[in-house]
Design a protein around this motif. Structure first.
Motif, PDB file in Angstrom:
ATOM      1  N   GLU A 229      25.477 -23.532 -29.206  1.00  0.00           N
ATOM      2  CA  GLU A 229      25.579 -22.259 -28.212  1.00  0.00           C
ATOM      3  C   GLU A 229      24.510 -21.489 -28.181  1.00  0.00           C
ATOM      4  O   GLU A 229      23.970 -20.848 -29.029  1.00  0.00           O
ATOM      5  CB  GLU A 229      26.981 -21.591 -28.627  1.00  0.00           C
ATOM      6  CG  GLU A 229      28.280 -22.510 -28.365  1.00  0.00           C
ATOM      7  CD  GLU A 229      28.371 -22.845 -27.000  1.00  0.00           C
ATOM      8  OE1 GLU A 229      27.915 -22.444 -26.143  1.00  0.00           O
ATOM      9  OE2 GLU A 229      29.371 -23.697 -26.778  1.00  0.00           O
TER      10      GLU A 229
ATOM     11  N   LEU B 139      16.344 -20.849 -23.429  1.00  0.00           N
ATOM     12  CA  LEU B 139      17.627 -20.791 -24.218  1.00  0.00           C
ATOM     13  C   LEU B 139      17.020 -19.654 -25.542  1.00  0.00           C
ATOM     14  O   LEU B 139      16.129 -19.880 -26.238  1.00  0.00           O
ATOM     15  CB  LEU B 139      18.015 -21.839 -24.703  1.00  0.00           C
ATOM     16  CG  LEU B 139      18.339 -23.066 -23.743  1.00  0.00           C
ATOM     17  CD1 LEU B 139      18.976 -24.332 -24.528  1.00  0.00           C
ATOM     18  CD2 LEU B 139      19.595 -22.608 -22.986  1.00  0.00           C
TER      19      LEU B 139
ATOM     20  N   THR C 121      22.309 -18.902 -25.147  1.00  0.00           N
ATOM     21  CA  THR C 121      22.327 -17.995 -23.762  1.00  0.00           C
ATOM     22  C   THR C 121      21.274 -18.456 -23.005  1.00  0.00           C
ATOM     23  O   THR C 121      19.906 -18.430 -23.576  1.00  0.00           O
ATOM     24  CB  THR C 121      22.314 -16.522 -24.115  1.00  0.00           C
ATOM     25  OG1 THR C 121      23.488 -16.028 -24.909  1.00  0.00           O
ATOM     26  CG2 THR C 121      22.441 -15.820 -23.042  1.00  0.00           C
ATOM     27  N   ASP C 122      21.387 -18.856 -21.922  1.00  0.00           N
ATOM     28  CA  ASP C 122      20.392 -19.290 -21.225  1.00  0.00           C
ATOM     29  C   ASP C 122      19.646 -18.210 -20.465  1.00  0.00           C
ATOM     30  O   ASP C 122      19.891 -17.152 -20.618  1.00  0.00           O
ATOM     31  CB  ASP C 122      20.636 -20.384 -20.121  1.00  0.00           C
ATOM     32  CG  ASP C 122      21.487 -19.867 -19.079  1.00  0.00           C
ATOM     33  OD1 ASP C 122      21.448 -18.678 -18.679  1.00  0.00           O
ATOM     34  OD2 ASP C 122      22.182 -20.806 -18.242  1.00  0.00           O
TER      35      ASP C 122
ATOM     36  N   ASP D 203      25.684 -29.246 -21.969  1.00  0.00           N
ATOM     37  CA  ASP D 203      25.049 -28.910 -20.710  1.00  0.00           C
ATOM     38  C   ASP D 203      23.723 -29.388 -20.303  1.00  0.00           C
ATOM     39  O   ASP D 203      23.138 -29.411 -19.122  1.00  0.00           O
ATOM     40  CB  ASP D 203      24.956 -27.189 -20.802  1.00  0.00           C
ATOM     41  CG  ASP D 203      25.987 -26.268 -20.486  1.00  0.00           C
ATOM     42  OD1 ASP D 203      27.039 -26.896 -19.925  1.00  0.00           O
ATOM     43  OD2 ASP D 203      26.299 -25.337 -21.408  1.00  0.00           O
TER      44      ASP D 203
ATOM     45  N   THR E 219      19.114 -17.659 -28.911  1.00  0.00           N
ATOM     46  CA  THR E 219      20.362 -17.580 -29.730  1.00  0.00           C
ATOM     47  C   THR E 219      19.940 -16.525 -31.189  1.00  0.00           C
ATOM     48  O   THR E 219      19.021 -16.099 -31.092  1.00  0.00           O
ATOM     49  CB  THR E 219      20.989 -18.588 -30.185  1.00  0.00           C
ATOM     50  OG1 THR E 219      22.475 -18.360 -30.756  1.00  0.00           O
ATOM     51  CG2 THR E 219      20.353 -19.664 -31.016  1.00  0.00           C
TER      52      THR E 219
ATOM     53  N   GLU F 298      23.674 -16.664 -19.308  1.00  0.00           N
ATOM     54  CA  GLU F 298      24.943 -17.621 -18.984  1.00  0.00           C
ATOM     55  C   GLU F 298      24.869 -18.292 -20.587  1.00  0.00           C
ATOM     56  O   GLU F 298      23.907 -18.702 -21.071  1.00  0.00           O
ATOM     57  CB  GLU F 298      25.118 -18.729 -17.852  1.00  0.00           C
ATOM     58  CG  GLU F 298      24.934 -17.673 -16.764  1.00  0.00           C
ATOM     59  CD  GLU F 298      26.221 -17.105 -16.302  1.00  0.00           C
ATOM     60  OE1 GLU F 298      27.389 -17.205 -17.055  1.00  0.00           O
ATOM     61  OE2 GLU F 298      26.109 -16.079 -15.851  1.00  0.00           O
ATOM     62  N   PRO F 299      26.213 -18.574 -21.030  1.00  0.00           N
ATOM     63  CA  PRO F 299      26.356 -19.573 -22.097  1.00  0.00           C
ATOM     64  C   PRO F 299      25.768 -20.949 -21.938  1.00  0.00           C
ATOM     65  O   PRO F 299      25.886 -21.487 -20.716  1.00  0.00           O
ATOM     66  CB  PRO F 299      27.716 -19.621 -22.324  1.00  0.00           C
ATOM     67  CG  PRO F 299      28.384 -18.296 -21.726  1.00  0.00           C
ATOM     68  CD  PRO F 299      27.460 -18.076 -20.422  1.00  0.00           C
ATOM     69  N   TYR F 300      25.113 -21.437 -22.870  1.00  0.00           N
ATOM     70  CA  TYR F 300      24.470 -22.707 -22.705  1.00  0.00           C
ATOM     71  C   TYR F 300      24.679 -23.800 -23.829  1.00  0.00           C
ATOM     72  O   TYR F 300      24.276 -23.212 -24.970  1.00  0.00           O
ATOM     73  CB  TYR F 300      23.112 -22.505 -22.162  1.00  0.00           C
ATOM     74  CG  TYR F 300      22.392 -23.886 -21.631  1.00  0.00           C
ATOM     75  CD1 TYR F 300      22.217 -24.356 -20.435  1.00  0.00           C
ATOM     76  CD2 TYR F 300      21.999 -25.205 -22.830  1.00  0.00           C
ATOM     77  CE1 TYR F 300      21.729 -25.543 -19.994  1.00  0.00           C
ATOM     78  CE2 TYR F 300      21.400 -26.202 -22.175  1.00  0.00           C
ATOM     79  CZ  TYR F 300      21.137 -26.403 -20.649  1.00  0.00           C
ATOM     80  OH  TYR F 300      20.499 -27.550 -20.622  1.00  0.00           O
ATOM     81  N   ASP F 301      25.498 -24.822 -23.997  1.00  0.00           N
ATOM     82  CA  ASP F 301      25.634 -25.687 -24.950  1.00  0.00           C
ATOM     83  C   ASP F 301      24.580 -26.736 -24.728  1.00  0.00           C
ATOM     84  O   ASP F 301      24.551 -27.240 -23.817  1.00  0.00           O
ATOM     85  CB  ASP F 301      27.115 -26.153 -25.038  1.00  0.00           C
ATOM     86  CG  ASP F 301      27.292 -27.141 -26.165  1.00  0.00           C
ATOM     87  OD1 ASP F 301      26.560 -28.225 -26.231  1.00  0.00           O
ATOM     88  OD2 ASP F 301      27.970 -26.872 -27.087  1.00  0.00           O
TER      89      ASP F 301
END
Length: 205
Positions: free
Chosen positions: A49, A135, A51-52, A63, A137, A56-59
């Motif tokens: 996981e 991305l 954050t882009d 994704d 994290t 926004e969240p980005y898996d």
């Protein structure tokens, strides 16, 4: 395509590891059917996981599904390898026809999450291609992702001032299912990247 063994993939990736900013371009495998090195199935995108760059969240796995995804790990303060690679990927994308472009995306994972927040990533990547995904994290998940993708990352213990992050210079291409296909070493010409993209995406059509 031939399936590359993990040992062979490791040897190919090793040529690009610890290139660091200011390092020399590494050469690809001489027996690859591509301009880059064939690493079919050697790595899989992890479900990490992030954050882009839009906040926004980005898996990473979920994704990125459905597109051929070029993944590169670096940092915005990088003086040479990172901006050169982003510029090369942008040029390579521009050489593809419109339908092929729609099947391809570039994901930049920061190896320096303590400085590279979404806003900075968005501004930096926008100077190369607004469609690029950035991305970020925490350090732990960043390093775990790097390990799973065979990308080396090394930071100085003292990060109180201006500092550099050593990182692998390779770019990995994943298919729509998240399985690795091709690795490009730093310095691979945009024309050669575009040729490989046309070949890989064409074979998957």
């Amino acid at each position: 395509m031939r399936r590359m063994t993990m040992a062979a993939a490791g040897a190919a990736a090793g040529a690009a590891l610890l290139a660091g900013c200011g390092g020399q371009a590494a050469t690809g495998s001489g027996d690859s059917p591509y301009n880059g090195s064939e690493i079919e199935g050697a790595f899989t995108l992890p479900s990490t996981e992030f954050t882009d760059n839009k906040g926004e969240p980005y898996d990473l796995k979920e994704d990125s599904a459905g597109k051929y995804t070029a993944v590169f790990m670096g940092f915005t303060n990088c003086p040479d390898i990172c901006p050169t690679t982003m510029a090369d990927l942008s040029q390579a994308k521009g050489m593809l026809d419109e339908s092929t472009q729609k099947e391809f995306q570039t994901v930049f994972i920061t190896a320096d999450p303590e400085r590279d927040d979404p806003e900075l990533l968005d501004m930096w990547l926008g100077s190369f291609d607004p469609s690029f995904v950035g991305l970020t994290t925490n350090l732990e998940d960043t390093d775990a992702t790097a390990d799973e993708l065979g990308i080396s990352v090394s930071r100085p213990e003292d990060r109180s001032g201006d500092y550099q992050v050593d990182h692998g210079g390779q770019t990995l291409l994943f298919d729509p299912e998240g399985e690795s296909q091709v690795m490009w070493s730093y310095g691979t010409e945009p024309e050669k990247v575009a040729e490989d993209l046309e070949t890989v995406i064409g074979e998957g059509a």
